[in-house]
Scaffold this active site. Structure first.
Site, short mmCIF file in Angstrom:
data_model
loop_
_atom_site.label_atom_id
_atom_site.label_comp_id
_atom_site.label_asym_id
_atom_site.label_seq_id
_atom_site.Cartn_x
_atom_site.Cartn_y
_atom_site.Cartn_z
N GLY A 216 -24.63 9.17 -36.17
CA GLY A 216 -24.28 7.90 -35.54
C GLY A 216 -25.24 7.60 -34.40
N SER A 217 -24.91 6.58 -33.60
CA SER A 217 -25.82 6.22 -32.51
C SER A 217 -25.26 5.06 -31.71
CB SER A 217 -27.20 5.79 -33.03
OG SER A 217 -27.75 6.72 -33.92
N ASN A 218 -25.78 4.91 -30.49
CA ASN A 218 -25.69 3.66 -29.73
C ASN A 218 -27.12 3.15 -29.53
OD1 ASN A 218 -22.86 4.16 -29.11
ND2 ASN A 218 -23.57 5.59 -27.54
N ASN A 497 -22.62 1.55 -34.41
CA ASN A 497 -22.20 1.97 -35.74
C ASN A 497 -21.08 1.14 -36.36
OD1 ASN A 497 -22.71 5.18 -34.41
ND2 ASN A 497 -24.17 4.14 -35.74
N ARG A 526 -15.59 3.21 -29.47
CA ARG A 526 -16.93 3.36 -28.87
C ARG A 526 -17.69 2.03 -28.89
NH1 ARG A 526 -21.61 5.10 -31.41
NH2 ARG A 526 -20.40 5.99 -33.13
#
Length: 830
Positions: A216-218, A497, A526
């Protein structure tokens, strides 16, 4: 003293004393005579290579040499894996895990695909891969044999020289990270009813097979209207495993006049996948788009290897594969079995997740992978790294169509922010899309869809549900780039995501294929926290009174370690437990006073010194759900509202004062407090005392900040038992999961007693804060797990120590910066 080392063509090492780069010359007296490759590698602190060459082959040579020097075992193990030979060298594995994946890899046969597809690559890619293989092999030949290998593979018989085709085969595997890789074991286990073939049993993890959980990621892109003292800002925060082949590796790649880009890559991939050049910078986040579609086949009742399609029965194809398996006594035995395929793709047995997804006499599951045969990733990232304008960058997606499974957030020096989901996505007919929009909400299929985080299951008996080819895509049947979600703005864009819909909270992207993910639906905790932080114009947020981010303020988005539930929501919870301090737990009264006071004292952050953060974690975990919404709707007072998606769901569900002793919220808090007490973990322990990384046996535990995604944080730090990494070498230590908790048990000091803790092996990995100003690009970074994979190596944990202290370090890019910081130089010729 800075040591400069020149390594000549025959492998001789000359120490040239103090000073800068050594020249390195051929003993014939003609430095350029008959050299096939020539590359210069300058290392700066923390083992970062700055590689310069005059052509793509030589650049690949330098990259391959460096990767073999510092991560030899990582790539070597991956090549053994994709050849289906892990069982040969390591045995069948726990639960026959190696055997299952070997069968799957043998069936896909990436090496054969690579040999067939290699000639279709661009000249640049072929030269890079050929040079990389030569450089890797050069480095391997300079070792004194297996006893000279790095410790993770020291003495191994399976480390061998590599070819350019091997590298392409591995890139085909990486392209399938969010698709075919998930189904290898299910392919091996897919056998028709009453088959006489050896039956391999498999227990599949739905989060690994049906979702992208574990990668995943931001990502934030800020344009000129939302920045201070700069033209644009970028914050990259990919969440990836902290061990194995999916670790990012920093490098700076230069061909004068052609390419100058810095950032990170993955071992085996000679490019920069996240980084920047003089003109623009980018990061990636894992997209919620669908890279495959599952199909449910209707079978011939007389032959379960025949299936109905458009009114006629078709025969499945069968491929026999043989895997060599090492026995405990060291001898080898052959395992031979068939693997089955429909015209869509491989057959899979997902019956351990749901009986309806198994292979019965009437029904079976198959899938089609949008990234099958995707050889375009390297050209795609090369083009992005060379782009000198926003338009050139965007055009590269339509030209190469190579991005496999990630969104892209980009900024340029002109002050624009850009979002693109250019992933490989199947194109369905409008009728098929409408079918899935309705079917995904049914009680039977909603658990498969998981609010959009899961998968798509279509009827496989009709071409009405087949992919539609427009003739505009390099892989037939995909959505053309012109129809992909994208946006360019001068304020902000972000992704965490969730789907493309809320890339900008005030200007949603709507009207796209459902296979890019849903619109007007609930976002993860998130995503909502990211959206609240980036869209805050109140003057009291992290951007300061002017609501415009400076680079330093942008860095606090990562390091402040706040959470969605650390403010007013926490206060509602503590007010509740203060008003009702006793609750029924397992038939007895439980006093909540200590737990309540712990949360009152909690500062609402996940810093290593925060006390009580782990109590909130264990409490929230009781309401965790598998869908993208992260937490059960029953926890909140106000449900999701598509008109207010950033702030809903919200509030704490009201208590039934007449039955406060059985309030589900307070009972969950009591259970969390009791669970921690039984584990010997103090409620008010500093987070860093129970949350840390153990990179290897005998190494110091390093406290780690951050939280789990469902806790509504930006900075992620988690323990995952089913890692997306497929490596068995030099993995961080986690221990065994504790039932009913997120704690893991491990006897760390060998005294026979387990310590319970959150031992991190996943989360924030390469973090980059980048700005463009009149002075050009400037960036600071973290690399949470460091450059090296060898516990004996110099750069195995040096940056992890920095990360533990949240101490940023600069990304060196300009020639002056690099030249002033060189600690070692290697000149390579062949």
């Amino acid at each position: 003293m800075r040591l400069s080392v020149s390594v000549l063509a025959l492998g001789a090492v000359i120490l040239s004393g103090c000073g800068g780069s050594s020249g390195g010359s051929d003993s014939s007296g003609d430095p350029g005579a008959d050299t096939r490759y020539s590359a210069n590698i300058r290392y700066t602190d923390y083992g970062v290579p700055h590689i310069t060459a005059g052509d793509y082959g030589s650049l690949g040579y330098g990259i391959g040499y460096d990767h073999a020097q510092n991560n030899l075992c990582t790539l070597s193990e991956q090549l053994v894996k994709l050849k289906g030979e892990k069982s040969r060298y390591f045995g069948a594995g726990e639960g026959s895990g190696n055997l299952l994946t070997d069968v799957g890899y043998k069936a896909l046969d990436y090496p054969a695909q690579a040999r067939e597809l290699f000639s279709s690559l661009s000249d640049q890619s072929r030269e890079l891969l050929t040079g990389y293989a030569a450089g890797f092999n050069r480095s391997l030949s300079e070792r004194q044999g297996p006893d000279d290998y790095p410790t993770p593979c020291r003495g191994a018989e399976w480390v061998d020289s590599i070819s350019a085709e091997d590298l392409l085969a591995y890139q085909l595997d990486l392209a399938g990270l969010a698709s075919s890789r998930n189904f290898l074991s299910a392919m091996a286990a897919a056998q028709p009813p009453q088959s006489i073939a050896p039956l391999l049993q498999v227990e599949l993890d739905p989060t690994q097979v049906l979702t992208s959980e574990g990668i995943g990621s931001n990502g934030w892109a800020l344009g000129k209207d939302r920045v201070e003292g700069a033209s644009s800002l970028l914050l990259g925060n990919p969440h990836f495993p902290w061990d194995g082949e999916l670790r990012f590796y920093q490098n700076h790649l230069t061909i004068p006049g052609e390419l100058d880009v810095t950032g990170v890559t993955m071992i085996g991939l000679p490019a920069v996948v996240i980084g920047f050049n003089e003109h623009l910078g980018w990061t990636h986040t894992v997209s919620q788009s669908k890279r495959f579609t599952l199909y449910q086949l209707t079978l011939d009742e007389n032959d379960p290897t025949r299936y109905l399609y458009d009114g006629e029965y078709r025969d499945m194809t069968r491929k026999m594969v043989t895997v060599e398996v090492k026995r405990p006594d060291g001898s080898l035995v052959e395992h031979t079995q068939p693997v089955y395929f429909s015209h869509f793709g491989p057959m899979v047995n997902l019956g351990s997740m749901s009986p309806m997804l198994g292979w019965s006499k009437n029904s079976a599951i198959t899938f089609r992978d949008a990234n099958a045969g995707n050889t375009r990733m390297l050209d795609q990232w090369l083009a992005m790294g060379k782009a000198d304008s926003r338009q050139a960058f965007v055009d590269s997606f339509g030209q190469h169509q190579g991005i496999p499974w990630v969104n892209t957030l980009m900024i340029d020096k002109e002050g624009t922010a850009n979002y693109i989901d250019a992933t490989q996505v199947p194109r369905l007919t409008p009728a098929a899309e409408q079918y899935w929009r309705a079917a995904s909400q049914s009680p039977q299929l909603a658990p498969l869809w998981q609010d959009g985080a899961g998968s798509v299951l279509l009827p496989g008996d009709s071409s009405d549900y087949a992919w539609v080819d427009t003739g505009l895509t390099k892989t037939p049947g995909l959505v053309p780039f012109a129809e992909a979600p994208r946006q360019t703005r001068t304020d902000y864009l972000f992704n965490a995501n969730s789907s493309h819909w809320l890339s900008n909270a005030d200007n949603p992207l709507e009207g796209y294929s459902i296979l890019y993910g849903p619109e007007k639906t609930i976002r993860s905790t998130r995503t909502r926290y990211n959206a609240q932080l980036i869209s805050d114009n109140s003057g009291s947020g992290l951007a300061g009174a002017d609501s415009r981010f400076s680079l330093d303020e942008l860095k606090t988005v990562m390091t402040h370690n706040g959470s969605l539930f650390g403010g007013d929501w926490k206060n509602q919870l503590t007010q509740r437990c203060a008003n009702y301090p006793t609750v029924n737990l397992e038939g007895s009264a439980f006093d909540l006073t200590a737990a309540c006071q712990t949360l009152v004292n909690w500062d609402g952050t996940y810093n290593t010194g925060s006390t009580g953060a782990h109590l909130m974690r264990e409490f929230l975990a009781a309401f965790r759900v598998s869908g993208h919404r992260s937490l059960d709707d029953a926890l909140f007072a106000t449900g999701f509202d598509a008109a207010m998606p950033v702030v809903t769901p919200s509030g704490l569900v009201p208590i039934d004062a007449a039955d406060s002793q059985n309030d589900p919220v307070l009972m969950a808090l009591a259970a969390a407090a009791q669970r921690l007490g039984d584990a010997g973990v103090a409620l008010d322990a500093p987070l860093g005392s129970v949350q840390y990384v153990l990179k290897a046996e005998g190494q110091q535990a390093l406290p780690i900040s951050g939280g789990y995604s469902f806790e509504g944080v930006f900075n992620m730090a988690e323990t995952t038992t089913s890692s997306r990494s497929t490596s068995d070498l030099a993995n961080t230590l986690t221990g065994a999961p504790v039932p009913g908790s997120l704690l893991f048990a491990l006897d760390e000091n060998g005294n026979g007693s387990d310590e319970l803790a959150y031992r991190i092996n996943y989360g924030s990995s390469f973090v980059m804060a980048l700005e463009y100003s009149d002075e050009g690009p400037r960036a600071d970074m973290f690399l949470s797990y460091s450059q090296g994979h060898d516990p004996e190596g110099e750069h195995f944990s040096d940056q992890t120590t920095l990360y533990s202290d949240l101490q940023w370090r600069p990304v060196l890019f300009s020639e002056d910066e690099v030249a002033a910081a060189v600690v070692r130089t290697i000149d390579l010729e062949e």
